[in-house]
Design a protein around this motif. Structure first.
Motif, mmCIF file in Angstrom:
data_model
loop_
_atom_site.group_PDB
_atom_site.id
_atom_site.type_symbol
_atom_site.label_atom_id
_atom_site.label_comp_id
_atom_site.label_asym_id
_atom_site.label_seq_id
_atom_site.Cartn_x
_atom_site.Cartn_y
_atom_site.Cartn_z
ATOM 1 N N GLU A 157 0.826 -1.209 0.000
ATOM 2 C CA GLU A 157 0.000 0.000 0.000
ATOM 3 C C GLU A 157 0.860 1.258 0.000
ATOM 4 O OE1 GLU A 157 -3.787 -1.948 2.457
ATOM 5 O OE2 GLU A 157 -2.460 -0.483 3.438
ATOM 6 N N GLN A 186 -3.797 3.866 -1.217
ATOM 7 C CA GLN A 186 -4.395 2.629 -1.702
ATOM 8 C C GLN A 186 -4.555 1.666 -0.533
ATOM 9 O OE1 GLN A 186 -5.252 1.342 -5.092
ATOM 10 N NE2 GLN A 186 -6.242 0.001 -3.632
ATOM 11 N N VAL A 187 -5.733 1.078 -0.415
ATOM 12 C CA VAL A 187 -5.973 0.089 0.625
ATOM 13 C C VAL A 187 -6.336 -1.215 -0.070
ATOM 14 C CG1 VAL A 187 -7.377 -0.602 2.584
ATOM 15 C CG2 VAL A 187 -6.750 1.806 2.290
#
Length: 217
Positions: free
Chosen positions: A203, A214-215
């Motif tokens: 991530e 971003q996950v």
């Protein structure tokens, strides 16, 4: 500091992070092999190797702080340095989880295992692959590779669920299995957490390259 010199310093930091990752891979392997074989001396060596990981973390951290203070990097360079600082924290915690596994080996001692270890070593192998590949993605700034590595966490979660189910069954069948069964449950949990830390790395890599959060679920 010239731009060329600064770029080389950034590259040096990346390579040291990669070295730290290789050391973490090694202690994961050592800790699970020690558990599987009942090798007390190997378990003790995990502690020694983790000390080396901790020292390298401090060294990388100092180099990152120097880069921040001397150059005041902007945009991409700043994200690289900040990501490196985050990554070494994740790597250090993975090393701690390996130590926790080694500690369980020492606690079990010469007591026979309640079952042959199959899924736990497989989990460890996948975790080692995830560590190596996530750091390859970091050095190469490869977002696609990072996404692929993050997806591997699903395998770990499935294997962990299987381990929990099997160990609970063994514990329910025989009260004598409670103590060791509980310890092996923790081993599975430690490996599951190592995989989570590699997902964190993936991530953070995406943020480093794109500047966007971003996950990975």
């Amino acid at each position: 500091m010239s731009r060329e010199h600064y770029s080389q310093k950034l590259l040096d930091v990346k390579h040291k992070v990669l070295t730290m990752g290789s050391m973490v891979e090694n202690v994961i392997n050592m800790s699970v092999n020690a558990l599987k074989s009942g090798d007390i001396e190997l378990a003790k060596r995990v502690y020694e190797e983790d000390d080396k990981i901790d020292l390298l973390e401090i060294e990388i951290e100092q180099e990152c702080m120097t880069l921040l203070l001397l150059e005041s990097p902007l945009a991409k360079d700043l994200r690289i340095v900040l990501t490196a600082l985050k990554l070494i924290t994740d790597l250090e915690r993975m090393g701690d989880h390996a130590v926790n596994i080694a500690k369980i080996t020492l606690e079990i001692g010469e007591e026979p295992l309640i079952k042959p270890l199959i899924d736990i070593p497989k989990m460890a192998e996948i975790c080692q692959d995830m560590v190596r590949l996530s750091l390859d993605a970091f050095v190469k700034e490869d977002i696609t590779l990072a996404e692929n590595v993050a997806q591997m966490d699903e395998q770990i979660d499935t294997m962990y669920e299987n381990i929990v189910e099997e160990l609970f069954r063994l514990i329910a069948e025989h009260n004598d299995n409670i103590k060791q069964g509980t310890k092996l449950l923790f081993v599975g949990r430690f490996l599951e957490r190592i995989a989570d830390h590699t997902t964190n790395i993936c991530e953070r890599l995406v943020y480093m390259v794109t500047g966007e959060r971003q996950v990975f679920n």
